[in-house]
Design a protein around this motif. Structure first.
Motif, PDB file in Angstrom:
ATOM      1  N   ASN A 123     -27.342  50.185  76.023  1.00 49.97           N
ATOM      2  CA  ASN A 123     -26.601  49.322  75.539  1.00 49.97           C
ATOM      3  C   ASN A 123     -26.610  47.885  76.320  1.00 49.97           C
ATOM      4  OD1 ASN A 123     -25.267  51.325  73.972  1.00 49.97           O
ATOM      5  ND2 ASN A 123     -24.394  52.320  75.835  1.00 49.97           N
ATOM      6  N   LEU A 124     -26.725  47.066  75.484  1.00 52.39           N
ATOM      7  CA  LEU A 124     -26.711  45.536  75.855  1.00 52.39           C
ATOM      8  C   LEU A 124     -25.334  45.039  75.556  1.00 52.39           C
ATOM      9  CD1 LEU A 124     -28.072  43.374  77.510  1.00 52.39           C
ATOM     10  CD2 LEU A 124     -29.085  42.672  75.462  1.00 52.39           C
ATOM     11  N   PHE A 125     -24.518  44.550  76.228  1.00 51.67           N
ATOM     12  CA  PHE A 125     -23.215  43.957  75.727  1.00 51.67           C
ATOM     13  C   PHE A 125     -23.609  42.506  75.926  1.00 51.67           C
ATOM     14  CE2 PHE A 125     -22.505  48.055  76.980  1.00 51.67           C
ATOM     15  CZ  PHE A 125     -21.220  48.580  75.870  1.00 51.67           C
ATOM     16  N   MET A 126     -23.155  41.442  74.924  1.00 48.25           N
ATOM     17  CA  MET A 126     -23.435  39.985  75.306  1.00 48.25           C
ATOM     18  C   MET A 126     -22.164  39.372  74.765  1.00 48.25           C
ATOM     19  SD  MET A 126     -27.213  40.498  73.477  1.00 48.25           S
ATOM     20  CE  MET A 126     -26.583  41.657  72.290  1.00 48.25           C
ATOM     21  N   PRO A 127     -21.687  38.459  75.746  1.00 52.93           N
ATOM     22  CA  PRO A 127     -20.244  37.772  75.374  1.00 52.93           C
ATOM     23  C   PRO A 127     -20.723  36.701  74.259  1.00 52.93           C
ATOM     24  CG  PRO A 127     -21.274  37.222  77.355  1.00 52.93           C
ATOM     25  CD  PRO A 127     -21.980  38.254  76.950  1.00 52.93           C
TER      26      PRO A 127
END
Length: 150
Positions: A123-127
Motif C-alpha cells: 500500500n502506498l498512501f499519498m496525501p
C-alpha cells in the motif's frame, strides 16, 4: 534510495512518481491535480479517502474496481473504521493517521488473515491538500502482493 523502493512492485513506483510530479513545488498535490485519464491502467487499484472533521475521521470517497473485487464489497461512503481491509479497524486507521503525522507518502506491506484467506498487500498512501497545509484527502494505491509474485 529507501529499501522499499528496491523491492516493491513497479506500479507502486509509478504512482509515487506521478504524485511527486503533480505536487511540483508544493509539499503535496491538490485533488484537482490528479487526472484519472493519466492513470487508466492503475485506476482499479486506487482509492480516495476523505479526511473529515468528525468522529468518522477517514471516509472512502472512491474505491477502484480491483480493490472492491479483492475485498468482496465496496466500502465507498463508509468510514475506514466501518469498511476497513486490515487486521483490525485500529490498524487501518493508524495508516491514514500516519500520513497526517508525516505529511508525506507512506508505504507499507501488510499481511493479515481474513475469514476465508490470508492477504498480502502493498500500500502506498499519498496525501492531497487544497491549500498545501491541511491534508483533506489521501490517495491510496494498493496491490495484492500474491498476485504480482506469480
Amino acid at each position: 534510495m529507501e529499501d522499499w523502493k528496491t523491492k516493491c512492485h513497479p506500479d507502486v513506483l509509478k504512482m509515487l512518481a506521478y504524485w511527486e510530479g503533480k505536487r511540483g513545488e508544493r509539499s503535496m498535490p491538490r485533488r484537482s491535480d490528479i487526472d484519472p485519464a493519466e492513470l487508466v491502467g492503475l485506476l482499479p487499484n486506487i482509492m480516495l479517502v476523505d479526511v473529515v472533521d468528525d468522529d468518522r475521521r477517514f471516509v472512502y470517497r472512491l474505491v477502484g474496481t480491483g480493490e472492491v473485487q479483492l475485498r468482496g464489497h465496496d466500502p465507498t461512503g463508509k468510514s475506514v473504521r466501518d469498511g476497513y481491509f486490515a487486521a483490525t479497524p485500529d490498524a487501518a486507521e493508524q495508516r491514514y493517521q500516519r500520513v497526517l503525522d508525516i505529511r508525506a507518502p507512506y508505504y507499507e506491506e501488510d499481511n493479515f488473515q481474513m475469514v476465508d484467506r490470508y492477504v498480502c498487500e502493498a500500500n502506498l498512501f499519498m496525501p492531497l491538500s487544497e491549500d498545501d497545509q491541511a491534508i483533506n484527502m489521501i490517495m491510496v494505491f494498493s496491490i495484492n502482493r500474491d498476485l504480482y509474485r506469480r
